[in-house]
Design an enzyme around this catalytic site. Sequence first.
Site, short mmCIF file in Angstrom:
data_model
loop_
_atom_site.label_atom_id
_atom_site.label_comp_id
_atom_site.label_asym_id
_atom_site.label_seq_id
_atom_site.Cartn_x
_atom_site.Cartn_y
_atom_site.Cartn_z
N THR A 161 0.61 -1.28 -0.27
CA THR A 161 -0.14 0.10 -0.56
C THR A 161 0.90 0.83 -0.36
OG1 THR A 161 -1.10 1.15 0.99
CG2 THR A 161 -0.49 -0.02 2.42
N ASP A 162 0.29 2.67 -0.27
CA ASP A 162 1.30 3.88 -0.76
C ASP A 162 1.46 4.45 0.85
OD1 ASP A 162 -1.55 4.10 0.62
OD2 ASP A 162 -1.76 5.17 -1.51
N GLU A 163 0.31 3.48 2.23
CA GLU A 163 0.68 3.55 3.17
C GLU A 163 2.03 3.34 4.08
OE1 GLU A 163 -2.62 3.45 6.35
OE2 GLU A 163 -4.29 4.03 4.86
N TYR A 185 -1.24 -0.53 10.92
CA TYR A 185 -1.96 -1.24 9.58
C TYR A 185 -0.70 -1.04 9.01
CZ TYR A 185 -3.64 -1.28 4.85
OH TYR A 185 -3.38 -1.55 3.59
N ALA A 188 3.05 -3.06 9.61
CA ALA A 188 2.35 -3.66 9.53
C ALA A 188 2.88 -4.38 8.32
CB ALA A 188 1.13 -4.68 9.76
N LYS A 189 2.30 -3.80 7.41
CA LYS A 189 2.16 -4.16 5.87
C LYS A 189 3.85 -3.42 5.69
CE LYS A 189 -0.25 -4.84 3.17
NZ LYS A 189 -0.97 -5.93 2.95
N ASN A 214 -5.37 4.48 -2.34
CA ASN A 214 -6.77 3.65 -1.76
C ASN A 214 -8.08 3.54 -3.16
OD1 ASN A 214 -5.56 6.25 0.41
ND2 ASN A 214 -8.03 6.01 0.52
P1 NAD Z 1 -10.78 -6.45 1.94
O1 NAD Z 1 -10.22 -6.77 4.31
O2 NAD Z 1 -11.51 -6.52 1.77
O3 NAD Z 1 -10.08 -8.09 2.77
C1 NAD Z 1 -9.00 -8.83 3.39
C2 NAD Z 1 -9.14 -10.32 3.15
O4 NAD Z 1 -8.29 -11.09 3.80
C3 NAD Z 1 -10.85 -10.46 3.40
O5 NAD Z 1 -11.40 -11.27 2.76
C4 NAD Z 1 -9.95 -11.39 4.52
O6 NAD Z 1 -10.69 -12.72 5.35
C5 NAD Z 1 -9.36 -12.03 4.00
N1 NAD Z 1 -7.81 -12.35 5.27
C6 NAD Z 1 -7.65 -11.76 6.53
N2 NAD Z 1 -6.88 -12.21 6.99
C7 NAD Z 1 -6.67 -13.48 6.97
C8 NAD Z 1 -5.40 -14.54 7.03
N3 NAD Z 1 -4.30 -14.33 7.82
N4 NAD Z 1 -5.28 -15.70 6.13
C9 NAD Z 1 -5.88 -15.82 5.37
N5 NAD Z 1 -6.93 -15.07 4.79
C10 NAD Z 1 -6.87 -13.18 5.99
O7 NAD Z 1 -9.51 -5.93 2.07
P2 NAD Z 1 -8.99 -5.24 0.59
O8 NAD Z 1 -8.88 -4.39 0.34
O9 NAD Z 1 -9.46 -6.03 -0.23
O10 NAD Z 1 -7.45 -5.40 0.61
C11 NAD Z 1 -6.50 -5.96 0.12
C12 NAD Z 1 -5.52 -5.70 0.09
O11 NAD Z 1 -4.40 -5.21 -0.66
C13 NAD Z 1 -4.16 -5.62 1.84
O12 NAD Z 1 -3.76 -5.98 1.42
C14 NAD Z 1 -4.44 -4.26 1.81
O13 NAD Z 1 -3.48 -3.50 2.82
C15 NAD Z 1 -3.44 -3.89 0.09
N6 NAD Z 1 -4.41 -2.59 -0.30
C16 NAD Z 1 -5.77 -2.51 0.25
C17 NAD Z 1 -6.08 -0.90 -0.36
C18 NAD Z 1 -7.36 0.27 0.02
O14 NAD Z 1 -8.15 0.28 -0.78
N7 NAD Z 1 -8.18 -1.22 0.03
C19 NAD Z 1 -5.20 0.09 -0.97
C20 NAD Z 1 -3.52 -0.52 -1.11
C21 NAD Z 1 -3.56 -2.31 -0.99
O1 DAU Z 2 -4.46 4.42 1.01
C1 DAU Z 2 -4.11 2.67 1.00
C2 DAU Z 2 -4.64 2.09 1.80
O2 DAU Z 2 -5.94 3.21 1.80
C3 DAU Z 2 -5.24 0.32 2.51
O3 DAU Z 2 -3.97 -0.08 2.08
C4 DAU Z 2 -6.24 0.79 3.43
O4 DAU Z 2 -6.32 -0.92 3.38
C5 DAU Z 2 -7.61 1.28 2.99
O5 DAU Z 2 -8.76 1.23 4.21
C6 DAU Z 2 -7.61 2.71 2.75
O6 DAU Z 2 -6.48 3.82 3.73
P1 DAU Z 2 -7.66 4.82 4.60
O7 DAU Z 2 -7.05 4.79 5.98
O8 DAU Z 2 -7.24 5.93 3.52
O9 DAU Z 2 -8.70 4.04 3.70
P2 DAU Z 2 -10.26 4.69 4.51
O10 DAU Z 2 -11.00 4.54 3.55
O11 DAU Z 2 -10.79 4.36 6.38
O12 DAU Z 2 -10.17 6.33 4.75
C7 DAU Z 2 -10.21 6.98 3.95
C8 DAU Z 2 -10.07 8.82 4.42
O13 DAU Z 2 -11.09 9.05 4.94
C9 DAU Z 2 -8.59 8.87 5.59
O14 DAU Z 2 -8.53 10.29 5.42
C10 DAU Z 2 -9.77 8.88 6.93
C11 DAU Z 2 -11.46 9.59 6.42
N1 DAU Z 2 -12.54 9.08 6.57
C12 DAU Z 2 -12.36 7.73 6.94
C13 DAU Z 2 -14.21 7.14 7.76
C14 DAU Z 2 -13.75 5.63 7.54
C15 DAU Z 2 -13.29 9.72 7.61
O15 DAU Z 2 -12.75 11.37 7.77
N2 DAU Z 2 -14.03 9.34 8.15
C16 DAU Z 2 -14.26 7.84 8.65
O16 DAU Z 2 -15.87 7.39 8.76
#
Ligand code: NAD
Ligand code: DAU
Length: 396
Positions: A161-163, A185, A188-189, A214
């Site tokens: 992730t970009d985080e 989070y 850990a990533k 995101n």
């Molecule tokens: P998500 O939470 O929707 O899905 C995560 C999946 O992993 C779920 O199906 C969950 O059951 C499974 N899981 C969790 N722990 C596990 C374990 N120990 N063993 C097996 N399965 C397990 O997450 P997402 O948004 O689809 O993100 C997927 C990946 O992409 C993550 O690694 C996240 O860090 C990364 N990512 C997400 C975003 C975003 O904006 N959502 C952006 C950049 C990177």
């Molecule tokens: O940037 C990549 C990341 O994007 C991924 O690695 C993460 O898995 C994914 O959850 C996401 O993280 P963010 O923290 O950026 O996403 P989130 O949707 O939780 O929040 C987006 C923005 O909105 C952030 O600035 C926080 C704000 N926010 C979020 C929630 C849930 C609010 O203002 N109110 C809220 O209730």
Amino acid sequence: MTADRAPAPSGARVGPGSHLLVCGGAGFIGSCFVREILAVRDRTRVTVLDKLTYAGNLANLAAVTNDPEQAARYRFVRGDIADPAIVGPLVAEADAVIDLAAESHVDRSILDPSAFLLTGVLGVHVLLEAVRRESERAMTGERRDADGRRRPAPRFLQVSTDEVYGSIEEGRSAEADPLAPRSPYAAAKAAGDLLVQSYRATYGLDVVITRGANTYGPYQHPEKLIPLFTTNALQDLPLPLYGDGFQRRDWVHVADHAGAIAFVLAHGKSGEVYNVPGGGERTNREIVAELLDVLRKPWTLVRSVPDRPGHDRRYAMDGTRLAALGWRARVQFDEGLEETVAWYRDNEAWWRAARGPEWDDYYSTQYRERFAASVAAPPGPATRTADGGWAPDRDE
Ligand code: NAD
Ligand code: DAU
């Protein structure tokens, strides 16, 4: 200093007909990746390994299981990536391992980081150990297919992730920039990324890492900003905007993110990291205003609530490396958002199921006190004036 081990042969072998082990394939991005890969109908087989945490949902894979041709090339295994007994045999069968398994919500990592570390650090370690063992078996010639032919080592793709770059006030993060995670989070990533890179340097594994922006789109758990605000607005519930709402994120559509993962899996240079930006940088206020516009709901639903601790102000990445490889995002943010909001409007049963009993506990822990301390969010989605006041809405 010891020189890096010679890299394993490149991943060009991950093509049509491969067997992919997709960890976390029942989640938001993982299920999109699986749906898209199997829909190509190029003989690729997919095994999904997923623990089915609150975020994992088999309904996300219904398009696959309802299609006999795709279902025949798909297998689901419920299990934890941190369990070597489950992981070992699955990696032995696979041509590539794509790791999307993670606890993915920053707010939950602030409430309790432990599961984030178990999956993000120990889980990644278990996967890498299994890939290492298979790479050694490939080297000695023990790794063979059913017809006795030698099989190359599996490629390992870590979805990051970009985080991991931390908050970027100005400019854009490049892949070689130092990692500076600021939430449990993100830490850990980052630890997962570093482990992957260490296995490359020490054992010569064939690894690639993607760092995505995101991500938004259908099937995202309603804990995240866009689905939370959409599903709350659909019910005329208040929308909890953290702090001043001027935090900035770069948004990529889930189909583009999944496409980039597939592209890097097939074409990425072994040992390389690839940023996956979306080109849709917006403030949270802009996102909320746009989303309310699509739903024809009023800004008065928005409440300013106390900020997320350690809230990163901005993420932005440089995508030159991935562009040079030949990939670019296709979905324009405005169109993607409109389509996404419409998907939630049309798929109420899906998000209502995700907002079940576990949701009620989480929602109350995360938001009860915040709402109690909230105030009406000042209007003006786009800009704050120089004297600290609020500019009027663009269309006022
Ligand atoms: P998500 O939470 O929707 O899905 C995560 C999946 O992993 C779920 O199906 C969950 O059951 C499974 N899981 C969790 N722990 C596990 C374990 N120990 N063993 C097996 N399965 C397990 O997450 P997402 O948004 O689809 O993100 C997927 C990946 O992409 C993550 O690694 C996240 O860090 C990364 N990512 C997400 C975003 C975003 O904006 N959502 C952006 C950049 C990177
Ligand atoms: O940037 C990549 C990341 O994007 C991924 O690695 C993460 O898995 C994914 O959850 C996401 O993280 P963010 O923290 O950026 O996403 P989130 O949707 O939780 O929040 C987006 C923005 O909105 C952030 O600035 C926080 C704000 N926010 C979020 C929630 C849930 C609010 O203002 N109110 C809220 O209730």
